[in-house]
Design a protein around this motif. Structure first.
Motif, mmCIF file in Angstrom:
data_model
loop_
_atom_site.group_PDB
_atom_site.id
_atom_site.type_symbol
_atom_site.label_atom_id
_atom_site.label_comp_id
_atom_site.label_asym_id
_atom_site.label_seq_id
_atom_site.Cartn_x
_atom_site.Cartn_y
_atom_site.Cartn_z
ATOM 1 N N PRO A 1 0.955 -1.219 0.063
ATOM 2 C CA PRO A 1 0.140 -0.004 -0.055
ATOM 3 C C PRO A 1 0.909 1.212 -0.034
ATOM 4 O O PRO A 1 0.597 2.254 -0.635
ATOM 5 C CB PRO A 1 -0.750 -0.126 1.243
ATOM 6 N N ALA A 2 1.990 1.263 0.585
ATOM 7 C CA ALA A 2 2.762 2.349 0.703
ATOM 8 C C ALA A 2 3.399 2.945 -0.730
ATOM 9 O O ALA A 2 3.552 4.042 -0.806
ATOM 10 C CB ALA A 2 4.007 2.287 1.604
ATOM 11 N N LEU A 3 3.459 1.693 -1.555
ATOM 12 C CA LEU A 3 4.082 2.185 -3.098
ATOM 13 C C LEU A 3 2.780 2.183 -3.734
ATOM 14 O O LEU A 3 2.916 3.470 -4.614
ATOM 15 C CB LEU A 3 4.806 0.970 -3.297
ATOM 16 N N ALA A 4 1.805 1.722 -3.836
ATOM 17 C CA ALA A 4 0.635 1.959 -4.500
ATOM 18 C C ALA A 4 0.077 3.352 -4.279
ATOM 19 O O ALA A 4 -0.804 3.902 -5.278
ATOM 20 C CB ALA A 4 -0.444 0.841 -4.128
ATOM 21 N N ALA A 5 0.101 4.047 -3.296
ATOM 22 C CA ALA A 5 -0.532 5.188 -2.946
ATOM 23 C C ALA A 5 0.149 6.149 -3.619
ATOM 24 O O ALA A 5 -0.443 7.406 -3.856
ATOM 25 C CB ALA A 5 -0.079 5.862 -1.453
ATOM 26 N N ARG A 6 1.341 6.179 -4.600
ATOM 27 C CA ARG A 6 1.883 6.866 -5.308
ATOM 28 C C ARG A 6 1.524 7.125 -6.888
ATOM 29 O O ARG A 6 1.861 7.810 -7.555
ATOM 30 C CB ARG A 6 3.348 6.957 -5.484
ATOM 31 N N PHE A 7 0.437 5.991 -6.951
ATOM 32 C CA PHE A 7 0.362 5.976 -8.297
ATOM 33 C C PHE A 7 -1.336 6.179 -8.519
ATOM 34 O O PHE A 7 -1.951 5.935 -7.578
ATOM 35 C CB PHE A 7 0.473 4.453 -9.020
ATOM 36 N N THR A 8 -1.491 6.315 -9.912
ATOM 37 C CA THR A 8 -3.170 6.545 -10.080
ATOM 38 C C THR A 8 -3.868 4.849 -10.347
ATOM 39 O O THR A 8 -2.810 4.048 -10.458
ATOM 40 C CB THR A 8 -3.301 7.261 -11.442
ATOM 41 N N THR A 9 -5.016 5.164 -10.574
ATOM 42 C CA THR A 9 -5.844 3.764 -10.714
ATOM 43 C C THR A 9 -5.149 2.994 -12.027
ATOM 44 O O THR A 9 -4.792 1.746 -12.010
ATOM 45 C CB THR A 9 -7.236 3.792 -10.991
ATOM 46 N N GLY A 10 -4.848 3.942 -13.116
ATOM 47 C CA GLY A 10 -4.605 3.170 -14.433
ATOM 48 C C GLY A 10 -2.903 2.908 -14.313
ATOM 49 O O GLY A 10 -2.718 1.835 -14.710
ATOM 50 N N GLU A 11 -2.265 3.712 -13.410
ATOM 51 C CA GLU A 11 -0.731 3.409 -13.639
ATOM 52 C C GLU A 11 -0.706 2.073 -12.584
ATOM 53 O O GLU A 11 0.116 1.296 -12.895
ATOM 54 C CB GLU A 11 -0.075 4.580 -12.945
ATOM 55 N N ALA A 12 -1.327 1.879 -11.509
ATOM 56 C CA ALA A 12 -1.400 0.886 -10.565
ATOM 57 C C ALA A 12 -1.775 -0.379 -11.261
ATOM 58 O O ALA A 12 -1.176 -1.483 -11.352
ATOM 59 C CB ALA A 12 -2.169 1.062 -9.415
ATOM 60 N N ALA A 13 -2.776 -0.284 -12.428
ATOM 61 C CA ALA A 13 -3.004 -1.416 -13.105
ATOM 62 C C ALA A 13 -1.860 -2.032 -13.982
ATOM 63 O O ALA A 13 -1.859 -3.199 -14.347
ATOM 64 C CB ALA A 13 -4.402 -1.259 -14.066
ATOM 65 N N VAL A 14 -1.253 -0.832 -14.543
ATOM 66 C CA VAL A 14 -0.409 -1.191 -15.531
ATOM 67 C C VAL A 14 1.177 -2.003 -14.534
ATOM 68 O O VAL A 14 1.548 -2.675 -15.176
ATOM 69 C CB VAL A 14 0.493 0.077 -16.041
#
Length: 237
Positions: A98-111
């Motif tokens: 979660p600490a890393l995922a919070a830095r990305f948008t929804t689309g970027e996290a999907a990538v």
């Protein structure tokens, strides 16, 4: 001598000045300052400059046209609503801590979910950028932004595989962040409650039922078991 000067002017002049040089060339030919062979050669050079346009390079006294790549076809999902649902589902599936995922948008996290799955299964991701974007349900630009940001944060390493005289191979992407690598190996931890042992209440409920049945009897009548044993005791006497 005059032909050499015209040649230098043709090679250095912009395309908008070529008609003026053409008129100057034929005036010099009529005046006898340029021979017929030189006039034909210089005229061909002017026509070549007009034909090749801006994308050209000079090699000796001739111009070689640079081969421009075909325009890239715009990537669009067949059904936009399906692509949006896919990217949201991938982003919500826990692609990274979660600490890393919070830095990305929804689309970027999907990538990054697509990239992470490839690195977990094969050790690296060598999918083309268009394939990553299509699987994640995003556009090419979003996929590029996700990879650039992840590399800037030190999460991935991107190796460019360029070829001379041919189309470049897809980049090789490797996850180098330790926390993310452990997350991919172990998988996201489930969120829930501990399994606590419950109190045995079957006997307690049975006692409650007996007490309730006794409370409904008339005063002094006793329980049903006492009523059954009393006649037997009198008969034995």
């Amino acid at each position: 001598m005059f032909a050499a000067q015209i040649r230098e002017a043709i090679e250095a002049a912009p395309r908008v000045k070529l008609p003026e040089l053409t008129a100057l060339l034929w005036r010099a030919f009529r005046a006898g300052q340029v021979s017929e062979a030189e006039a034909e050669e210089l005229s061909g050079l002017i026509e070549l400059r007009k034909a090749v346009g801006a994308a050209q390079t000079l090699t000796g006294s001739a111009y070689v046209k640079l081969r421009s790549p075909l325009p890239r076809k715009i990537q669009r999902p067949p059904v936009r609503s399906v692509a949006i649902e896919r990217r949201r589902r991938l982003a919500a599936s826990g692609p990274m801590p979660p600490a890393l995922a919070a830095r990305f948008t929804t689309g970027e996290a999907a990538v990054l979910r697509i990239v992470g799955d490839e690195c977990r299964d094969k050790g690296r991701c060598v999918l083309p950028l268009d394939a990553i974007a299509a699987r994640a349900g995003v556009g090419r630009t979003t996929a590029q932004n996700a990879l650039r940001l992840a590399r800037r944060l030190g999460m991935i390493e991107i190796e460019e595989r360029r070829l001379t005289g041919a189309k470049n191979l897809p980049n090789r992407v490797t996850v180098i962040d330790r926390e993310w690598r452990q997350w991919l190996t172990r998988g996201p931890k489930g969120i829930g409650f501990k399994n606590l042992s419950t109190t045995e209440i079957n006997g307690f409920r049975k006692g409650e039922a007996v007490a309730a049945s006794q409370s409904r009897l008339p005063p002094g009548s006793g329980s049903a078991r006492q009523r059954q044993t009393k006649p037997r005791a009198q008969a034995m006497r």
